[in-house]
Each structure stands twice: as C-alpha cells, then as structure tokens.
Design a protein around this motif. Structure first.
Motif, PDB file in Angstrom:
ATOM      1  N   GLY A 103     102.858  43.849  29.748  1.00 54.35           N
ATOM      2  CA  GLY A 103     101.654  44.637  29.836  1.00 54.35           C
ATOM      3  C   GLY A 103     100.330  44.398  29.218  1.00 54.35           C
ATOM      4  N   SER A 104     100.642  43.628  28.042  1.00 50.93           N
ATOM      5  CA  SER A 104      99.181  43.248  27.249  1.00 50.93           C
ATOM      6  C   SER A 104      98.270  42.759  28.146  1.00 50.93           C
ATOM      7  CB  SER A 104      99.537  42.356  26.259  1.00 50.93           C
ATOM      8  OG  SER A 104     100.479  42.805  25.291  1.00 50.93           O
ATOM      9  N   LYS A 105      97.126  42.966  27.912  1.00 47.81           N
ATOM     10  CA  LYS A 105      96.005  42.492  28.718  1.00 47.81           C
ATOM     11  C   LYS A 105      95.568  41.155  28.431  1.00 47.81           C
ATOM     12  CE  LYS A 105      95.328  46.320  31.321  1.00 47.81           C
ATOM     13  NZ  LYS A 105      96.136  46.216  32.464  1.00 47.81           N
ATOM     14  N   PRO A 106      95.228  40.308  29.076  1.00 42.99           N
ATOM     15  CA  PRO A 106      94.687  38.904  28.910  1.00 42.99           C
ATOM     16  C   PRO A 106      93.677  38.937  27.960  1.00 42.99           C
ATOM     17  CG  PRO A 106      95.273  38.892  31.035  1.00 42.99           C
ATOM     18  CD  PRO A 106      95.234  40.370  30.723  1.00 42.99           C
ATOM     19  N   LEU A 107      93.252  38.246  27.050  1.00 44.26           N
ATOM     20  CA  LEU A 107      91.984  38.114  26.048  1.00 44.26           C
ATOM     21  C   LEU A 107      90.738  37.346  26.735  1.00 44.26           C
ATOM     22  CD1 LEU A 107      93.622  38.007  22.834  1.00 44.26           C
ATOM     23  CD2 LEU A 107      92.860  40.199  24.049  1.00 44.26           C
ATOM     24  N   VAL A 108      91.098  36.625  27.978  1.00 40.15           N
ATOM     25  CA  VAL A 108      90.267  35.597  28.464  1.00 40.15           C
ATOM     26  C   VAL A 108      90.288  36.088  29.973  1.00 40.15           C
ATOM     27  CG1 VAL A 108      90.496  33.843  26.951  1.00 40.15           C
ATOM     28  CG2 VAL A 108      92.061  34.162  28.891  1.00 40.15           C
ATOM     29  N   GLU A 109      89.035  35.894  30.567  1.00 42.49           N
ATOM     30  CA  GLU A 109      88.928  36.013  32.064  1.00 42.49           C
ATOM     31  C   GLU A 109      88.862  34.663  32.759  1.00 42.49           C
ATOM     32  OE1 GLU A 109      85.826  38.705  33.070  1.00 42.49           O
ATOM     33  OE2 GLU A 109      86.265  39.792  31.537  1.00 42.49           O
ATOM     34  N   SER A 110      89.459  34.369  33.613  1.00 43.09           N
ATOM     35  CA  SER A 110      89.317  33.394  34.709  1.00 43.09           C
ATOM     36  C   SER A 110      89.056  33.823  36.221  1.00 43.09           C
ATOM     37  CB  SER A 110      90.648  32.780  34.581  1.00 43.09           C
ATOM     38  OG  SER A 110      90.566  31.459  35.444  1.00 43.09           O
ATOM     39  N   LEU A 111      88.286  32.919  36.862  1.00 41.84           N
ATOM     40  CA  LEU A 111      87.857  33.049  38.105  1.00 41.84           C
ATOM     41  C   LEU A 111      89.099  32.648  39.219  1.00 41.84           C
ATOM     42  CD1 LEU A 111      84.311  31.734  38.268  1.00 41.84           C
ATOM     43  CD2 LEU A 111      85.253  34.099  38.120  1.00 41.84           C
ATOM     44  N   GLU A 112      90.203  31.874  38.421  1.00 39.68           N
ATOM     45  CA  GLU A 112      91.224  31.535  39.234  1.00 39.68           C
ATOM     46  C   GLU A 112      92.468  32.131  38.763  1.00 39.68           C
ATOM     47  OE1 GLU A 112      92.542  27.434  38.164  1.00 39.68           O
ATOM     48  OE2 GLU A 112      90.979  27.237  36.901  1.00 39.68           O
TER      49      GLU A 112
END
Length: 70
Positions: free
Chosen positions: A33-42
């Motif tokens: 359940g930890s949130k990703p620390l990066v964002e990705s469009l894919e």
C-alpha cells in the motif's frame, strides 16, 4: 522489467545483490500500500516503479554496520 530502468539503476547501485534487495524490499512496500514516489504517464510494473525511484534518487539504502562492543 524494463531494461533501460535496470541499466540506469545499476549505475546508482553497482552491486547487483544490493540492487536486488533494495528493489525487492521496495516492491514489498508498494504491494502493501505504499504510494509510489515517482509519477509515470504509463502503467509500470512494481519492479519498474522501484527501479525508477532509485534512478531518480527517491530511495536509497544504507549498509548495516553492527556496533562493535566496547
């Protein structure tokens, strides 16, 4: 696992055993359940998210140093 992310992460963490451990621990955190620390469009696999976090210096590691007894 994306080869380009793996190659970039290997430049940050050169020891393959340490890289495997960092990625596997982070994947476990993401699964829990930890949130990703990066964002990705894919849409990325959890392993790729962990590698990308390493590449972008969002996560790091510290080697265990046992305290010497005095």
């Amino acid at each position: 696992m994306r080869d380009d992310y793996l190659k970039q992460a290997q430049k940050k963490i050169e020891d393959p055993n340490i890289l495997i451990n960092v990625v596997s621990r982070r994947v476990k955190q993401l699964k829990n359940g930890s949130k990703p620390l990066v964002e990705s469009l894919e849409r990325l696999a959890l392993e790729d998210i962990a590698l990308l976090e390493i590449v972008k210096d969002k996560i790091s590691y510290e080697l265990y140093q046992p305290h010497s007894e005095q």
